[in-house]
Design a protein around this motif. Structure first.
Motif, PDB file in Angstrom:
ATOM      1  N   SER A 237       0.842  -1.185   0.000  1.00 37.39           N
ATOM      2  CA  SER A 237       0.000   0.000   0.000  1.00 37.39           C
ATOM      3  C   SER A 237       0.881   1.240   0.000  1.00 37.39           C
ATOM      4  CB  SER A 237      -0.935  -0.026   1.203  1.00 37.39           C
ATOM      5  OG  SER A 237      -0.270  -0.603   2.303  1.00 37.39           O
ATOM      6  N   ALA A 238       0.340   2.350  -0.490  1.00 33.02           N
ATOM      7  CA  ALA A 238       1.144   3.550  -0.732  1.00 33.02           C
ATOM      8  C   ALA A 238       1.983   3.938   0.479  1.00 33.02           C
ATOM      9  CB  ALA A 238       0.216   4.708  -1.108  1.00 33.02           C
ATOM     10  N   GLY A 239       3.285   3.903   0.321  1.00 35.83           N
ATOM     11  CA  GLY A 239       4.170   4.373   1.370  1.00 35.83           C
ATOM     12  C   GLY A 239       4.338   3.440   2.556  1.00 35.83           C
ATOM     13  N   THR A 240       3.658   2.301   2.525  1.00 34.38           N
ATOM     14  CA  THR A 240       3.728   1.400   3.680  1.00 34.38           C
ATOM     15  C   THR A 240       4.088  -0.013   3.246  1.00 34.38           C
ATOM     16  OG1 THR A 240       1.988   2.681   4.743  1.00 34.38           O
ATOM     17  CG2 THR A 240       2.405   0.505   5.654  1.00 34.38           C
ATOM     18  N   ILE A 241       4.981  -0.641   3.995  1.00 36.48           N
ATOM     19  CA  ILE A 241       5.205  -2.076   3.794  1.00 36.48           C
ATOM     20  C   ILE A 241       4.611  -2.774   5.007  1.00 36.48           C
ATOM     21  CG2 ILE A 241       6.849  -3.941   3.397  1.00 36.48           C
ATOM     22  CD1 ILE A 241       8.908  -1.867   2.466  1.00 36.48           C
ATOM     23  N   VAL A 242       3.614  -3.625   4.769  1.00 39.76           N
ATOM     24  CA  VAL A 242       3.007  -4.367   5.873  1.00 39.76           C
ATOM     25  C   VAL A 242       3.759  -5.691   6.029  1.00 39.76           C
ATOM     26  CG1 VAL A 242       0.894  -5.396   6.806  1.00 39.76           C
ATOM     27  CG2 VAL A 242       0.759  -3.313   5.400  1.00 39.76           C
TER      28      VAL A 242
ATOM     29  N   ASP B  60       2.119 -20.189  11.951  1.00 42.79           N
ATOM     30  CA  ASP B  60       1.540 -21.058  10.919  1.00 42.79           C
ATOM     31  C   ASP B  60       0.717 -20.306   9.881  1.00 42.79           C
ATOM     32  OD1 ASP B  60       2.543 -23.443  11.608  1.00 42.79           O
ATOM     33  OD2 ASP B  60       0.768 -24.197  12.656  1.00 42.79           O
ATOM     34  N   SER B  61       0.216 -19.116  10.226  1.00 45.54           N
ATOM     35  CA  SER B  61      -0.657 -18.366   9.318  1.00 45.54           C
ATOM     36  C   SER B  61       0.110 -17.412   8.415  1.00 45.54           C
ATOM     37  CB  SER B  61      -1.667 -17.534  10.108  1.00 45.54           C
ATOM     38  OG  SER B  61      -2.323 -18.324  11.056  1.00 45.54           O
ATOM     39  N   LEU B  62       1.406 -17.235   8.678  1.00 45.58           N
ATOM     40  CA  LEU B  62       2.147 -16.166   8.007  1.00 45.58           C
ATOM     41  C   LEU B  62       2.200 -16.304   6.485  1.00 45.58           C
ATOM     42  CD1 LEU B  62       5.047 -15.751  10.592  1.00 45.58           C
ATOM     43  CD2 LEU B  62       3.396 -13.987   9.933  1.00 45.58           C
ATOM     44  N   LEU B  63       2.519 -17.507   6.016  1.00 47.53           N
ATOM     45  CA  LEU B  63       2.684 -17.636   4.557  1.00 47.53           C
ATOM     46  C   LEU B  63       1.342 -17.582   3.839  1.00 47.53           C
ATOM     47  CD1 LEU B  63       5.729 -20.058   4.143  1.00 47.53           C
ATOM     48  CD2 LEU B  63       5.648 -17.572   4.440  1.00 47.53           C
ATOM     49  N   VAL B  64       0.287 -18.028   4.508  1.00 48.39           N
ATOM     50  CA  VAL B  64      -1.060 -17.934   3.940  1.00 48.39           C
ATOM     51  C   VAL B  64      -1.449 -16.459   3.818  1.00 48.39           C
ATOM     52  CG1 VAL B  64      -3.487 -18.571   4.264  1.00 48.39           C
ATOM     53  CG2 VAL B  64      -1.691 -20.148   4.976  1.00 48.39           C
ATOM     54  N   ALA B  65      -1.159 -15.680   4.865  1.00 50.24           N
ATOM     55  CA  ALA B  65      -1.466 -14.241   4.856  1.00 50.24           C
ATOM     56  C   ALA B  65      -0.719 -13.541   3.718  1.00 50.24           C
ATOM     57  CB  ALA B  65      -1.096 -13.613   6.192  1.00 50.24           C
ATOM     58  N   LEU B  66       0.473 -14.020   3.437  1.00 50.36           N
ATOM     59  CA  LEU B  66       1.259 -13.446   2.342  1.00 50.36           C
ATOM     60  C   LEU B  66       0.601 -13.783   0.998  1.00 50.36           C
ATOM     61  CD1 LEU B  66       3.864 -11.940   1.688  1.00 50.36           C
ATOM     62  CD2 LEU B  66       5.077 -14.123   1.732  1.00 50.36           C
TER      63      LEU B  66
ATOM     64  N   ASN C 279      -2.493 -14.455   0.501  1.00 49.70           N
ATOM     65  CA  ASN C 279      -3.781 -13.738   0.424  1.00 49.70           C
ATOM     66  C   ASN C 279      -3.631 -12.256   0.176  1.00 49.70           C
ATOM     67  OD1 ASN C 279      -5.125 -16.013   1.092  1.00 49.70           O
ATOM     68  ND2 ASN C 279      -5.325 -15.528   3.274  1.00 49.70           N
ATOM     69  N   GLY C 280      -2.412 -11.719   0.294  1.00 50.88           N
ATOM     70  CA  GLY C 280      -2.218 -10.286   0.135  1.00 50.88           C
ATOM     71  C   GLY C 280      -2.531  -9.502   1.400  1.00 50.88           C
ATOM     72  N   GLN C 281      -2.733 -10.202   2.515  1.00 49.15           N
ATOM     73  CA  GLN C 281      -3.011  -9.547   3.800  1.00 49.15           C
ATOM     74  C   GLN C 281      -1.749  -8.845   4.317  1.00 49.15           C
ATOM     75  OE1 GLN C 281      -4.662 -12.527   6.416  1.00 49.15           O
ATOM     76  NE2 GLN C 281      -4.435 -11.166   8.183  1.00 49.15           N
ATOM     77  N   VAL C 282      -0.584  -9.361   3.968  1.00 49.88           N
ATOM     78  CA  VAL C 282       0.689  -8.712   4.295  1.00 49.88           C
ATOM     79  C   VAL C 282       1.541  -8.677   3.022  1.00 49.88           C
ATOM     80  CG1 VAL C 282       0.662  -9.458   6.725  1.00 49.88           C
ATOM     81  CG2 VAL C 282       1.821 -10.883   5.017  1.00 49.88           C
ATOM     82  N   ASP C 283       2.481  -7.719   2.983  1.00 48.62           N
ATOM     83  CA  ASP C 283       3.362  -7.595   1.813  1.00 48.62           C
ATOM     84  C   ASP C 283       4.588  -8.490   1.934  1.00 48.62           C
ATOM     85  OD1 ASP C 283       1.839  -5.404   0.656  1.00 48.62           O
ATOM     86  OD2 ASP C 283       2.663  -4.171   2.281  1.00 48.62           O
ATOM     87  N   ALA C 284       5.017  -8.745   3.169  1.00 48.54           N
ATOM     88  CA  ALA C 284       6.241  -9.510   3.401  1.00 48.54           C
ATOM     89  C   ALA C 284       6.140 -10.186   4.761  1.00 48.54           C
ATOM     90  CB  ALA C 284       7.450  -8.570   3.377  1.00 48.54           C
ATOM     91  N   VAL C 285       6.935 -11.235   4.950  1.00 41.84           N
ATOM     92  CA  VAL C 285       6.968 -11.925   6.243  1.00 41.84           C
ATOM     93  C   VAL C 285       8.391 -11.869   6.778  1.00 41.84           C
ATOM     94  CG1 VAL C 285       6.841 -14.178   7.376  1.00 41.84           C
ATOM     95  CG2 VAL C 285       4.991 -13.445   5.835  1.00 41.84           C
ATOM     96  N   ILE C 286       8.542 -11.300   7.974  1.00 39.25           N
ATOM     97  CA  ILE C 286       9.853 -11.280   8.639  1.00 39.25           C
ATOM     98  C   ILE C 286       9.647 -11.898  10.012  1.00 39.25           C
ATOM     99  CG2 ILE C 286       9.601  -8.836   9.405  1.00 39.25           C
ATOM    100  CD1 ILE C 286      12.763  -8.721   8.903  1.00 39.25           C
ATOM    101  N   ALA C 287      10.187 -13.102  10.208  1.00 39.65           N
ATOM    102  CA  ALA C 287       9.829 -13.856  11.417  1.00 39.65           C
ATOM    103  C   ALA C 287      10.908 -14.865  11.779  1.00 39.65           C
ATOM    104  CB  ALA C 287       8.494 -14.564  11.184  1.00 39.65           C
ATOM    105  N   GLY C 288      12.166 -14.472  11.623  1.00 34.90           N
ATOM    106  CA  GLY C 288      13.242 -15.443  11.880  1.00 34.90           C
ATOM    107  C   GLY C 288      12.993 -16.692  11.065  1.00 34.90           C
TER     108      GLY C 288
ATOM    109  N   ALA D 193      10.250 -13.289   3.446  1.00 37.04           N
ATOM    110  CA  ALA D 193       9.450 -13.866   2.362  1.00 37.04           C
ATOM    111  C   ALA D 193       8.559 -12.799   1.725  1.00 37.04           C
ATOM    112  CB  ALA D 193       8.585 -14.999   2.902  1.00 37.04           C
ATOM    113  N   VAL D 194       8.441 -12.871   0.408  1.00 40.84           N
ATOM    114  CA  VAL D 194       7.466 -12.038  -0.315  1.00 40.84           C
ATOM    115  C   VAL D 194       6.621 -12.975  -1.180  1.00 40.84           C
ATOM    116  CG1 VAL D 194       8.963  -9.997  -0.383  1.00 40.84           C
ATOM    117  CG2 VAL D 194       8.963 -11.584  -2.331  1.00 40.84           C
ATOM    118  N   LYS D 195       5.506 -12.450  -1.656  1.00 48.85           N
ATOM    119  CA  LYS D 195       4.646 -13.267  -2.514  1.00 48.85           C
ATOM    120  C   LYS D 195       5.412 -13.651  -3.776  1.00 48.85           C
ATOM    121  CE  LYS D 195       0.025 -13.376  -4.398  1.00 48.85           C
ATOM    122  NZ  LYS D 195      -1.320 -12.849  -4.237  1.00 48.85           N
ATOM    123  N   LYS D 196       5.210 -14.863  -4.224  1.00 49.56           N
ATOM    124  CA  LYS D 196       5.902 -15.328  -5.420  1.00 49.56           C
ATOM    125  C   LYS D 196       5.677 -14.366  -6.576  1.00 49.56           C
ATOM    126  CE  LYS D 196       7.032 -20.169  -5.812  1.00 49.56           C
ATOM    127  NZ  LYS D 196       8.450 -19.874  -6.015  1.00 49.56           N
ATOM    128  N   GLY D 197       6.736 -13.966  -7.213  1.00 53.90           N
ATOM    129  CA  GLY D 197       6.620 -13.081  -8.372  1.00 53.90           C
ATOM    130  C   GLY D 197       6.667 -11.606  -8.033  1.00 53.90           C
TER     131      GLY D 197
END
Ligand code: GLN
Length: 266
Positions: A41-46, A95-101, A103-112, A229-233
């Motif tokens: 989203s504009a100016g924000t990385i979730v 367990d939900s992190l990669l699914v959220a990615l 789904n577009g609920q988050v832009d990236a996953v940073i979780a060790g 992690a980011v969404k594939k592509g």
């Protein structure tokens, strides 16, 4: 405490060495999929995380991003800043992190999060920023000295972590918990014999709780590399992140951040 710093330093040294070997090139796997990448989203990385993994992510009163603090949070903040953006955290179960990615609920996953071939089928990872390994946390008087000594013992792991996979691969029965603190409490209360978890996090739990020690077994547990992690592509975001990570590895920012949180743990 000294040992904590040592383990953190080792993690960084290994990461830097791996980076050097790989020529620090963007090693995120390229995607064969053609679907449109998730738009930040504009100016924000979730960023999605699971703030139950000190010293990488935990909650506090005044963290680096709102109530969230830790090595990963500082890295996420710096990545956003480097790109003139703001970092936002969406805290959820690991367990939900990669699914959220996906789904577009988050832009990236940073979780060790350890880069594994299975996860690489689902998402793309940045250049590794930290190297860890699984270790065993046991009571100080435990006779467990290597991974095979866990056979027949009461083993605890955290659900969905690579530590769970490692114990599965060894073929031993175990119980899993949703939070590292829950597993460590079982150990403190004498309800289990061993907890298998990532090295730096184990060191934090051992510093925070009396009567525990760490047992390493490099033959049983290999090196693991953490990536974002980011969404594939989503090449655009992947490139932004890789550029920021590579510069933070090269100029020592990541080692400074790690040292800062190692000290905070003392
Ligand atoms: N590195 C481990 C994994 O990727 C644990 C990560 C975590 O608990 N945040 O499964």
């Amino acid at each position: 405490m000294k040992k904590f710093t040592k383990i953190m330093a080792l993690g960084l040294a290994l990461t830097l060495a791996a980076g050097a070997l790989a020529g620090c090139g963007g090693s995120g796997s390229s995607s064969k999929e053609t679907e449109a990448p998730a738009q930040e989203s504009a100016g924000t990385i979730v960023f999605g995380t699971n703030a139950e993994f000190p010293p990488f992510e935990f909650t506090t009163t005044e963290g680096v991003i709102g109530q969230y603090d830790g090595i990963d949070m500082a890295i996420a903040n710096k990545i956003a800043q480097d790109n003139g953006m703001t970092a936002e955290i969406n805290n959820m179960e690991f367990d939900s992190l990669l699914v959220a990615l996906e789904n577009g609920q988050v832009d990236a996953v940073i979780a060790g999060m350890t880069i594994t071939p299975e996860r690489q089928e689902e998402v793309d990872f940045t250049t590794p920023y930290y190297t860890a390994t699984q270790v065993m946390i046991v009571p100080e008087d435990s006779t467990i000295a290597k991974a095979s000594d866990m056979e027949g013992k009461e083993i605890r792991v955290i659900q969905g972590y690579t530590g769970e996979t490692a114990v599965q691969e060894l073929g031993y029965a175990y119980q899993s918990f949703k939070k590292g603190t829950e597993a460590v409490m079982e150990l403190v209360n004498g309800k289990c014999d061993v907890v298998v978890i990532d090295s730096a996090t184990a060191q934090k739990y051992v510093s925070d709780n009396e009567g525990l020690k760490i047992v390493e077994d490099a033959e049983a547990f290999g090196a693991e590399e953490y990536g974002i992690a980011v969404k594939k592509g989503n090449e655009e975001l992947l490139t932004k992140m890789n550029t920021a990570i590579e510069s933070m590895l090269a100029d020592g920012t990541i080692s400074d951040i790690a040292a800062q949180y190692a000290e905070a743990g003392e």
